[in-house]
Each structure stands twice: as C-alpha cells, then as structure tokens.
Scaffold this motif. Sequence first.
Motif, PDB file in Angstrom:
ATOM      1  N   VAL A   2       0.855  -1.183   0.000  1.00 18.82           N
ATOM      2  CA  VAL A   2       0.000   0.000   0.000  1.00 18.82           C
ATOM      3  C   VAL A   2       0.895   1.238   0.000  1.00 18.82           C
ATOM      4  O   VAL A   2       1.831   1.333   0.789  1.00 18.82           O
ATOM      5  CB  VAL A   2      -0.934   0.017   1.233  1.00 18.82           C
ATOM      6  CG1 VAL A   2      -1.829   1.235   1.199  1.00 18.82           C
ATOM      7  CG2 VAL A   2      -1.760  -1.253   1.310  1.00 18.82           C
ATOM      8  N   ASP A   3       0.602   2.158  -0.915  1.00 16.03           N
ATOM      9  CA  ASP A   3       1.393   3.383  -1.038  1.00 16.03           C
ATOM     10  C   ASP A   3       0.599   4.555  -0.475  1.00 16.03           C
ATOM     11  O   ASP A   3      -0.442   4.915  -1.020  1.00 16.03           O
ATOM     12  CB  ASP A   3       1.741   3.629  -2.507  1.00 16.03           C
ATOM     13  CG  ASP A   3       2.565   4.891  -2.692  1.00 16.03           C
ATOM     14  OD1 ASP A   3       3.477   5.130  -1.884  1.00 16.03           O
ATOM     15  OD2 ASP A   3       2.286   5.632  -3.648  1.00 16.03           O
ATOM     16  N   PHE A   4       1.084   5.112   0.623  1.00 17.12           N
ATOM     17  CA  PHE A   4       0.461   6.272   1.245  1.00 17.12           C
ATOM     18  C   PHE A   4       1.261   7.519   0.896  1.00 17.12           C
ATOM     19  O   PHE A   4       2.494   7.479   0.889  1.00 17.12           O
ATOM     20  CB  PHE A   4       0.449   6.142   2.772  1.00 17.12           C
ATOM     21  CG  PHE A   4      -0.357   5.000   3.298  1.00 17.12           C
ATOM     22  CD1 PHE A   4      -1.736   5.087   3.366  1.00 17.12           C
ATOM     23  CD2 PHE A   4       0.262   3.851   3.750  1.00 17.12           C
ATOM     24  CE1 PHE A   4      -2.486   4.032   3.869  1.00 17.12           C
ATOM     25  CE2 PHE A   4      -0.477   2.795   4.256  1.00 17.12           C
ATOM     26  CZ  PHE A   4      -1.852   2.884   4.315  1.00 17.12           C
ATOM     27  N   LYS A   5       0.562   8.604   0.658  1.00 17.50           N
ATOM     28  CA  LYS A   5       1.209   9.911   0.480  1.00 17.50           C
ATOM     29  C   LYS A   5       0.501  10.889   1.406  1.00 17.50           C
ATOM     30  O   LYS A   5      -0.736  10.950   1.431  1.00 17.50           O
ATOM     31  CB  LYS A   5       1.078  10.410  -0.961  1.00 17.50           C
ATOM     32  CG  LYS A   5       1.762   9.548  -1.985  1.00 17.50           C
ATOM     33  CD  LYS A   5       3.224   9.885  -2.119  1.00 17.50           C
ATOM     34  CE  LYS A   5       3.852   9.221  -3.317  1.00 17.50           C
ATOM     35  NZ  LYS A   5       4.501   7.961  -3.021  1.00 17.50           N
ATOM     36  N   ILE A   6       1.290  11.667   2.134  1.00 19.98           N
ATOM     37  CA  ILE A   6       0.772  12.726   2.988  1.00 19.98           C
ATOM     38  C   ILE A   6       1.065  14.033   2.271  1.00 19.98           C
ATOM     39  O   ILE A   6       2.219  14.324   1.947  1.00 19.98           O
ATOM     40  CB  ILE A   6       1.444  12.722   4.376  1.00 19.98           C
ATOM     41  CG1 ILE A   6       1.377  11.334   5.029  1.00 19.98           C
ATOM     42  CG2 ILE A   6       0.844  13.800   5.265  1.00 19.98           C
ATOM     43  CD1 ILE A   6       0.005  10.801   5.287  1.00 19.98           C
ATOM     44  N   LEU A   7       0.033  14.816   2.011  1.00 18.59           N
ATOM     45  CA  LEU A   7       0.196  16.090   1.319  1.00 18.59           C
ATOM     46  C   LEU A   7       0.023  17.223   2.306  1.00 18.59           C
ATOM     47  O   LEU A   7      -0.962  17.252   3.059  1.00 18.59           O
ATOM     48  CB  LEU A   7      -0.836  16.234   0.199  1.00 18.59           C
ATOM     49  CG  LEU A   7      -0.610  15.410  -1.058  1.00 18.59           C
ATOM     50  CD1 LEU A   7      -0.808  13.943  -0.805  1.00 18.59           C
ATOM     51  CD2 LEU A   7      -1.535  15.879  -2.153  1.00 18.59           C
ATOM     52  N   GLY A   8       0.970  18.156   2.304  1.00 17.21           N
ATOM     53  CA  GLY A   8       0.889  19.315   3.171  1.00 17.21           C
ATOM     54  C   GLY A   8       2.243  19.982   3.311  1.00 17.21           C
ATOM     55  O   GLY A   8       3.245  19.527   2.756  1.00 17.21           O
ATOM     56  N   SER A   9       2.257  21.043   4.069  1.00 12.33           N
ATOM     57  CA  SER A   9       3.457  21.869   4.203  1.00 12.33           C
ATOM     58  C   SER A   9       4.495  21.291   5.153  1.00 12.33           C
ATOM     59  O   SER A   9       5.601  21.808   5.252  1.00 12.33           O
ATOM     60  CB  SER A   9       3.062  23.258   4.694  1.00 12.33           C
ATOM     61  OG  SER A   9       2.504  23.158   6.001  1.00 12.33           O
ATOM     62  N   GLY A  10       4.142  20.242   5.876  1.00 12.34           N
ATOM     63  CA  GLY A  10       5.041  19.694   6.883  1.00 12.34           C
ATOM     64  C   GLY A  10       4.717  20.212   8.271  1.00 12.34           C
ATOM     65  O   GLY A  10       5.497  20.072   9.197  1.00 12.34           O
ATOM     66  N   CYS A  11       3.540  20.810   8.421  1.00 12.95           N
ATOM     67  CA  CYS A  11       3.102  21.363   9.700  1.00 12.95           C
ATOM     68  C   CYS A  11       2.816  20.240  10.703  1.00 12.95           C
ATOM     69  O   CYS A  11       2.868  19.061  10.371  1.00 12.95           O
ATOM     70  CB  CYS A  11       1.849  22.221   9.494  1.00 12.95           C
ATOM     71  SG  CYS A  11       0.395  21.273   8.993  1.00 12.95           S
ATOM     72  N   ALA A  12       2.478  20.614  11.912  1.00 18.38           N
ATOM     73  CA  ALA A  12       2.200  19.645  12.971  1.00 18.38           C
ATOM     74  C   ALA A  12       1.051  18.706  12.595  1.00 18.38           C
ATOM     75  O   ALA A  12       1.092  17.512  12.893  1.00 18.38           O
ATOM     76  CB  ALA A  12       1.888  20.368  14.273  1.00 18.38           C
ATOM     77  N   LYS A  13       0.032  19.232  11.923  1.00 17.63           N
ATOM     78  CA  LYS A  13      -1.100  18.389  11.508  1.00 17.63           C
ATOM     79  C   LYS A  13      -0.662  17.353  10.480  1.00 17.63           C
ATOM     80  O   LYS A  13      -1.116  16.209  10.502  1.00 17.63           O
ATOM     81  CB  LYS A  13      -2.236  19.247  10.949  1.00 17.63           C
ATOM     82  CG  LYS A  13      -2.957  20.046  12.011  1.00 17.63           C
ATOM     83  CD  LYS A  13      -4.090  20.837  11.393  1.00 17.63           C
ATOM     84  CE  LYS A  13      -4.801  21.662  12.453  1.00 17.63           C
ATOM     85  NZ  LYS A  13      -5.928  22.415  11.895  1.00 17.63           N
TER      86      LYS A  13
END
Length: 78
Positions: A2-13
């Motif tokens: 399974v390939d997960f990608k997290i998209l975002g600025s790298g913030c705490a969330k």
Amino acid sequence: MVDFKILGSGCAKCVKLAENTEAAAKELGLDYTVGKITDRNQIVDAGVMMTPALIVDGKVRSSGKVLTPEQIKALLTS
C-alpha cells in the motif's frame, strides 16, 4: 504493498497524519510505504485544496483533517 502519500506543508497536523497513518498500517499488518508531498504545485495537481491530505494508492481519501488511526483503518478496510 500500500502506497500512502501525505500532502501538506510539513506542519504539525501533517506530521500527526503521517504518524496516524503509520500506526494504522502497522496495526493492520500491511506492507506499506509512506511518502510526503510538500510542493504546493503537486498538491494542487492532485486536486487537493485543503491540507493535510491522505492519498492511498493514488486516490485522495481525505483532505483538510487529521484522521485518527481508527478512521484510517476503517477507510482501508471498507
């Protein structure tokens, strides 16, 4: 796998969503990878307008909120 990608600025969330995703995958015993996309253009190209976002195997499954490990497990098993 399974390939997960997290998209975002790298913030705490974003970091928390990545941690929760890994926890859910481990609890389910999955073979997985977790990548992070922080480039604004790539995020927009993925169709995401609110971060953090979670992509599973190329499909946006969540955006604009931090899912709990339980929510991620439910999403993966449905």
